[in-house]
Motif scaffolding. Sequence first.
Motif, PDB file in Angstrom:
ATOM      1  N   THR A 114      -2.505  14.905 -27.541  1.00  0.00           N
ATOM      2  CA  THR A 114      -3.437  13.936 -28.112  1.00  0.00           C
ATOM      3  C   THR A 114      -4.058  13.061 -27.023  1.00  0.00           C
ATOM      4  O   THR A 114      -3.617  13.054 -25.872  1.00  0.00           O
ATOM      5  N   THR A 115      -5.090  12.340 -27.452  1.00  0.00           N
ATOM      6  CA  THR A 115      -5.880  11.488 -26.551  1.00  0.00           C
ATOM      7  C   THR A 115      -5.739  10.032 -26.977  1.00  0.00           C
ATOM      8  O   THR A 115      -5.688   9.731 -28.172  1.00  0.00           O
ATOM      9  N   LEU A 144      -3.438  13.697 -38.333  1.00  0.00           N
ATOM     10  CA  LEU A 144      -4.430  13.261 -37.341  1.00  0.00           C
ATOM     11  C   LEU A 144      -5.387  12.240 -37.955  1.00  0.00           C
ATOM     12  O   LEU A 144      -5.791  12.362 -39.111  1.00  0.00           O
ATOM     13  N   ALA A 145      -5.751  11.237 -37.171  1.00  0.00           N
ATOM     14  CA  ALA A 145      -6.752  10.255 -37.600  1.00  0.00           C
ATOM     15  C   ALA A 145      -8.152  10.719 -37.200  1.00  0.00           C
ATOM     16  O   ALA A 145      -9.127  10.433 -37.876  1.00  0.00           O
ATOM     17  N   ILE A 158      -9.141  10.734 -19.084  1.00  0.00           N
ATOM     18  CA  ILE A 158      -8.080  11.726 -19.276  1.00  0.00           C
ATOM     19  C   ILE A 158      -7.945  11.998 -20.774  1.00  0.00           C
ATOM     20  O   ILE A 158      -7.765  11.066 -21.554  1.00  0.00           O
ATOM     21  N   THR A 159      -8.068  13.279 -21.148  1.00  0.00           N
ATOM     22  CA  THR A 159      -7.878  13.616 -22.556  1.00  0.00           C
ATOM     23  C   THR A 159      -6.689  14.564 -22.713  1.00  0.00           C
ATOM     24  O   THR A 159      -6.234  15.181 -21.745  1.00  0.00           O
ATOM     25  N   GLY A 160      -6.216  14.667 -23.944  1.00  0.00           N
ATOM     26  CA  GLY A 160      -5.175  15.622 -24.293  1.00  0.00           C
ATOM     27  C   GLY A 160      -5.538  16.221 -25.633  1.00  0.00           C
ATOM     28  O   GLY A 160      -6.014  15.510 -26.523  1.00  0.00           O
ATOM     29  N   HIS A 201      -2.716  19.787 -22.055  1.00  0.00           N
ATOM     30  CA  HIS A 201      -3.117  21.032 -22.725  1.00  0.00           C
ATOM     31  C   HIS A 201      -1.986  22.019 -22.488  1.00  0.00           C
ATOM     32  O   HIS A 201      -1.378  22.033 -21.412  1.00  0.00           O
ATOM     33  N   ARG A 202      -1.703  22.860 -23.466  1.00  0.00           N
ATOM     34  CA  ARG A 202      -0.513  23.725 -23.327  1.00  0.00           C
ATOM     35  C   ARG A 202      -0.604  24.735 -22.184  1.00  0.00           C
ATOM     36  O   ARG A 202       0.425  25.239 -21.728  1.00  0.00           O
TER      37      ARG A 202
END
Length: 280
Positions: free
Chosen positions: A260-261, A30-31, A241-243, A219-220
């Motif tokens: 991820t977003t 992840l960054a 919109i996010t993930g 999201h799961r």
Amino acid sequence: MAIDLHTHSTVSDGTDTPAELMAGAAESGLAVVALTDHDTADGWAEAAAAVPATGVALVRGAELSTVHEGVSVHLLAYLHDPGHPPLVAALEASRRSRDGRARRMVEKIALDYPLQWEDVEAHAAPGATIGRPHIADALVTRGYVEHRSQAFEHLLAGSGPYYVRYESPELADMVRMVRDAGGVPVLAHVRASGRGRIITDADIASLVAHGLAGLEVDHRDHTEADRAHLRILAAELGLLITGSSDYHGTGKPNLLGENTTEAAVLAQIEAEGALDVIRP
Ligand code: AMP
Ligand code: FE
Ligand code: FE
Ligand code: ZN
């Protein structure tokens, strides 16, 4: 450039310390990671201190417990001033209510399954917001269930015999309060019907006027149909919109970076937030 905007540490109900979480984020490639412990900013300093060594950028956030017409709703807040007095007071009230509620749940469970408050405390870091996951860990240690998820299937279920509610602030008030604190409010897993009743699209639309910024879509706990529905709703309402993973360490199967977003969304969140993303 993977960006994960929803994770928990031992400061709430995750099993990694904030520093371990940052190291895990680096290992997962992840960054950027957001630390969003339940109703607290207490993990921010430790996570921020790990930014240079891990090379992972940190978004300071929180996941706030709220309620709307009896439905429990989790609200993600990003880049807010954690010292904003009304927010401090609201979170303090939430934590106090959560503590009393956890103690009452333990008392009820103990009538059928010998258990003490100390068993639960042993699974929480000092000062952590104690929730059902810590009670679950105590039930695992006592041998009543095999893992956290099994505890949630019956003993700790919202529909189960030992469940006790806790008081949380009204959703719309919290959306506004997060904005007043300079933060960016995003509804967490808003269609996760497996967790209990959910709010309506009309409820979500009415939050826009209060300052709602976005919806956690990937999201799961969301089906493909939920995600498709929320993408259209977000477009209609002009919401981000996010993930995210909603990672909780070993306490849940969720893996860092599993959702991820987009970078452009994070850029917008940072533009609207009072604080900066802490970069290596
Ligand atoms: P509480 O906030 O004390 O009501 O507990 C809810 C928390 O329990 C959520 O934030 C999740 O982290 C966790 N949780 C919910 N369902 C499960 C599950 N099936 N397995 C493990 N953890 C869960
Ligand atoms: Fe949690
Ligand atoms: Fe949540
Ligand atoms: Zn969460």
